[in-house]
Write a protein that holds these residues in place. Structure first.
Motif, mmCIF file in Angstrom:
data_model
loop_
_atom_site.group_PDB
_atom_site.id
_atom_site.type_symbol
_atom_site.label_atom_id
_atom_site.label_comp_id
_atom_site.label_asym_id
_atom_site.label_seq_id
_atom_site.Cartn_x
_atom_site.Cartn_y
_atom_site.Cartn_z
ATOM 1 N N PHE A 145 -16.459 3.926 9.860
ATOM 2 C CA PHE A 145 -16.786 3.440 8.512
ATOM 3 C C PHE A 145 -18.250 3.020 8.417
ATOM 4 C CE2 PHE A 145 -16.925 -1.196 8.941
ATOM 5 C CZ PHE A 145 -16.281 -1.382 10.143
ATOM 6 N N SER A 251 -7.110 8.145 10.530
ATOM 7 C CA SER A 251 -7.555 6.764 10.344
ATOM 8 C C SER A 251 -8.962 6.724 9.761
ATOM 9 C CB SER A 251 -7.522 6.010 11.671
ATOM 10 O OG SER A 251 -6.190 5.750 12.039
ATOM 11 N N VAL A 254 -9.257 7.519 6.000
ATOM 12 C CA VAL A 254 -8.976 6.443 5.051
ATOM 13 C C VAL A 254 -10.274 5.778 4.624
ATOM 14 C CG1 VAL A 254 -7.835 4.222 4.752
ATOM 15 C CG2 VAL A 254 -6.691 6.040 6.020
ATOM 16 N N PHE A 255 -11.110 5.433 5.626
ATOM 17 C CA PHE A 255 -12.376 4.777 5.323
ATOM 18 C C PHE A 255 -13.309 5.703 4.548
ATOM 19 C CE2 PHE A 255 -11.112 2.091 8.934
ATOM 20 C CZ PHE A 255 -11.285 0.861 8.340
ATOM 21 N N ILE A 258 -12.411 5.869 0.948
ATOM 22 C CA ILE A 258 -12.725 4.667 0.178
ATOM 23 C C ILE A 258 -14.234 4.560 -0.043
ATOM 24 C CG2 ILE A 258 -12.695 2.145 0.268
ATOM 25 C CD1 ILE A 258 -9.926 2.539 1.725
ATOM 26 N N VAL A 259 -15.035 4.820 1.012
ATOM 27 C CA VAL A 259 -16.489 4.699 0.883
ATOM 28 C C VAL A 259 -17.024 5.714 -0.117
ATOM 29 C CG1 VAL A 259 -18.672 5.034 2.114
ATOM 30 C CG2 VAL A 259 -16.876 3.673 3.154
ATOM 31 N N PRO B 135 -0.635 5.831 12.640
ATOM 32 C CA PRO B 135 -2.096 5.810 12.742
ATOM 33 C C PRO B 135 -2.588 4.377 12.523
ATOM 34 C CG PRO B 135 -1.343 7.486 11.182
ATOM 35 C CD PRO B 135 -0.157 6.660 11.549
ATOM 36 N N THR B 136 -3.617 3.976 13.297
ATOM 37 C CA THR B 136 -4.055 2.574 13.303
ATOM 38 C C THR B 136 -4.268 1.995 11.906
ATOM 39 O OG1 THR B 136 -5.222 3.137 15.307
ATOM 40 C CG2 THR B 136 -5.714 0.998 14.353
ATOM 41 N N VAL B 137 -5.013 2.726 11.081
ATOM 42 C CA VAL B 137 -5.350 2.166 9.774
ATOM 43 C C VAL B 137 -4.112 2.026 8.900
ATOM 44 C CG1 VAL B 137 -6.683 2.509 7.691
ATOM 45 C CG2 VAL B 137 -7.683 3.037 9.877
ATOM 46 N N MET B 138 -3.204 3.010 8.994
ATOM 47 C CA MET B 138 -1.964 2.938 8.211
ATOM 48 C C MET B 138 -1.142 1.720 8.639
ATOM 49 S SD MET B 138 -1.701 5.087 5.897
ATOM 50 C CE MET B 138 -2.762 6.369 5.317
ATOM 51 N N PHE B 229 -14.022 -5.233 6.018
ATOM 52 C CA PHE B 229 -14.743 -4.399 5.053
ATOM 53 C C PHE B 229 -13.832 -4.007 3.894
ATOM 54 C CE2 PHE B 229 -15.649 0.045 3.738
ATOM 55 C CZ PHE B 229 -16.764 -0.224 2.980
ATOM 56 N N LEU B 230 -12.566 -3.695 4.207
ATOM 57 C CA LEU B 230 -11.617 -3.317 3.161
ATOM 58 C C LEU B 230 -11.112 -4.530 2.396
ATOM 59 C CD1 LEU B 230 -9.450 -0.626 4.992
ATOM 60 C CD2 LEU B 230 -11.330 -0.265 3.401
ATOM 61 N N PHE B 249 -22.038 -3.017 0.181
ATOM 62 C CA PHE B 249 -21.635 -1.703 -0.307
ATOM 63 C C PHE B 249 -21.559 -1.693 -1.831
ATOM 64 C CE2 PHE B 249 -18.253 1.464 -1.182
ATOM 65 C CZ PHE B 249 -18.998 2.569 -0.822
#
Lengths: 314, 292
Positions: A145, A251, A254-255, A258-259, B135-138, B229-230, B249
């Protein structure tokens, strides 16, 4: 091999079931009622009760679990409350964007990683080899990210070479590809490092092999030996490495979504969490998990086919 | 590293030798300097930055870097230099804390799976595999719907991501040791399973796993920063590198210094720990080379 494949697939089914149970209990444990959360504070009790009935929330827990579980295996993930459409349809609409992003990431990682690893192996011990080694570790270490934000800052905001947001005009392939360059770089950059290291290691092994020595003895040009006879064999482990890579790129995607404000599964789940659209969260997480498991099974089966030791150790 | 310092005197020789070999590797020296820089900046944050990291000052919004504000200010007029240094504390505390906790859980579960009954082993392996299949982010996103955005959510995600891997490694090693002669000897002399695990198995399996876990620290730092960040991790106004990135951002076109202030520390820290870890691994234990 067939025995191993059946065992591996069976395990995948069990894993997906366990994952589904975890997901269901997670959503069930959430404080507050999904129906009233979805309708907001101004909803009347009758409206909440009607939505609860439609979502099946008025049933006992075990009925709810059975409905979720049996529905999921047949592709029925429930109804998305806001737009009143099936969750699976909504998720499947977004999936191609994410898959395109991952394909772009693979393209970057292969296009940069294979030549770099190859060059490092051919010039073993040189300054270029050491530099590739250090850079590989570096791009693996830096989170995707951060790469995404800095790529956006440098190439879209400061230099204005490439577009910053969106997926491009539908139907305009060139525009869509331009919009894909930066996000897929963010997804694939870390894997440039993995692939360069992998290709270097297996190239060094292959270059010692007897058929390469024979080719040298026959006086074939060095370039032909490297690319035609060595690389074509050394590239095989990379294929299986990519199988694992695709799962992890999910994974990073996803970032990147969004970015770069791109449509896709990651953006979908993120927005669904912000709007507390829980059926959509479960559905999208479940689809991604199944995708991840399927890709890993395929990668394992390829490794199993290539390497009998994996099969016997199962 | 701190665990090396607390070792008994007999080990000091090995520690010195390791350090000397580490200092011969340019990359190791580079990594070590970055880690010292980051840890030092976090420890002495109060001395280095005079400004209060969370003090809002509406008149000083969006000031570019200057002598007063070394890294500029953000959309609320907060001094970014102070926020970056204090954010380093959060990042390092979360990274070390959650790694230690996942290590402890992983070791205990791995010993149980490796030494305990077969059915328990099978169940544990199944749960580990199921956890790894998200998956990690999920996994992080799903957990945040349950816990709400918080530091707890970050720690839980790290534990769920790390424990299966650690436990599996410990399990494999425990199974290998189970049939060794000295464990059989201890069993025949009537030692309890707890004593065998503690005295005979644990000391032999713990070394490599600690090295592997310390190499995961940059990954954990990335998880914390990514979730913050999210907006799913550390809550405002607590300073966190990920949160600074998020603030920046939103204003990337006008005030690029905010994303630079948030991202550069993440890059330096992950690079520092990774270079140091890679070199240490090669120096300590060449057998681990090529993992990953």
């Amino acid at each position: 091999m067939l025995n191993y494949a059946i065992k591996r697939l069976g395990l995948a089914v069990v894993i997906v079931s366990v994952a589904m149970t975890l997901l269901f209990s997670m959503i069930y444990l959430i404080p507050g009622d999904p129906a009233s959360v979805a309708l907001g504070p101004r909803a009347t009790p009758e409206m909440v009760a009607a939505l609860r009935a439609r979502m099946g929330l008025d049933q006992p827990v075990w009925v709810q679990f059975w409905n979720f579980y049996s529905g999921a295996w047949t592709g029925d993930l429930g109804i998305e409350v806001l737009s009143n459409r099936p969750v699976l349809t909504v998720v499947m609409e977004q999936l191609p964007f994410t898959l395109a992003l991952i394909a772009g990431g693979i393209t970057w990682s292969v296009a940069l990683g294979i030549p770099l690893g190859c060059m490092a192996a051919v010039r073993r011990g040189s300054f270029a080899d050491r530099l590739v080694g250090v850079l590989s570790v570096a791009v693996i270490a830096v989170p995707s990210f951060v790469v995404a934000i800095y790529a956006l800052l440098i190439f879209a905001v400061a230099l204005q070479w490439l577009p910053a947001i969106g997926a491009g005009e539908p139907g305009d392939l060139g525009d869509q590809l331009t919009h894909l360059i930066l996000p897929s770089l963010a997804v694939g950059l870390g894997w440039v490092g993995y692939i360069a290291r992998m290709v270097r290691a297996s190239m060094l092994e292959v270059l010692e092999a007897s058929h390469i020595r024979t080719a040298r003895a026959f006086g074939l040009p060095e370039r032909q030996i490297t690319y035609r006879y060595a690389l074509s064999i050394a590239i095989l482990p990379t294929v299986t490495l990519l199988g694992i890579g695709i799962g992890q790129m999910l994974s990073s995607a996803v970032f990147a979504e969004i970015v770069f404000a791109r449509p896709g599964i990651g953006k979908l789940v993120y927005d669904a969490i912000l709007t507390r659209n829980y059926p959509l969260v479960t559905g999208a997480v479940l689809v991604t998990t199944v995708l991840f498991v399927v890709i890993n099974v395929i990668a394992d089966l390829i490794i199993g086919a290539l390497d009998p030791r994996v099969r016997s150790g199962f | 590293m701190s665990e090396a310092v607390s070792e008994p005197p007999a080990e000091v020789g090995t520690f010195r030798r390791t350090m000397r070999r580490l200092l011969r590797e340019p990359l190791g020296v580079f990594g070590l300097s970055l880690v010292i820089l980051v840890v030092g900046a976090a420890v002495f944050a109060d001395l280095l930055a005079s400004a209060e990291p969370s003090r809002i000052s509406p008149r000083d919004r969006f000031l570019p870097p200057s002598a007063d504000h070394l890294m500029g200010t953000d959309q609320l007029g907060r001094d970014l230099f102070a926020r970056v240094l204090h954010g380093g504390r959060i990042a390092l505390l979360v990274a070390v804390g959650s790694t230690v906790v996942s290590l402890l859980i992983g070791i205990v579960l791995g010993l149980i799976a490796g030494y305990g009954p077969r059915w328990l082993d099978n169940i544990l392996i199944l749960v580990f595999d199921a956890l790894k299949s998200f998956p990690t982010v999920m996994l992080a996103l799903a957990l945040v719907t349950l816990f709400g955005p918080s530091l707890t959510a970050v720690v839980v995600v790290v534990i769920l991501v790390n424990v299966p891997g650690y436990a599996r490694i410990i399990r494999t090693q425990t199974i290998a040791l189970k049939s060794s002669e000295y464990v059989t000897a201890a069993q025949s002399m009537g030692a309890s399973p707890a004593r065998i695990l503690r005295v005979h198995v644990l000391p032999n399996v713990v070394g490599p796993i600690v090295i592997l876990a310390s190499m995961d620290i940059p990954v954990v730092i990335a998880i914390e920063a990514g979730m913050s960040f999210l907006g799913l991790g550390v809550r405002p106004p607590t300073p966190s590198w990920g949160a600074i990135l998020n603030d920046g951002f939103a204003n990337i076109r006008e005030s690029a210094w905010i994303v630079i202030a948030g991202g550069v520390p993440i890059i330096l820290t992950t690079l520092g720990f990774t270079f140091l870890g890679e070199t240490l691994r090669d120096v300590f234990d060449p057998r681990l080379k090529g993992r990953g």
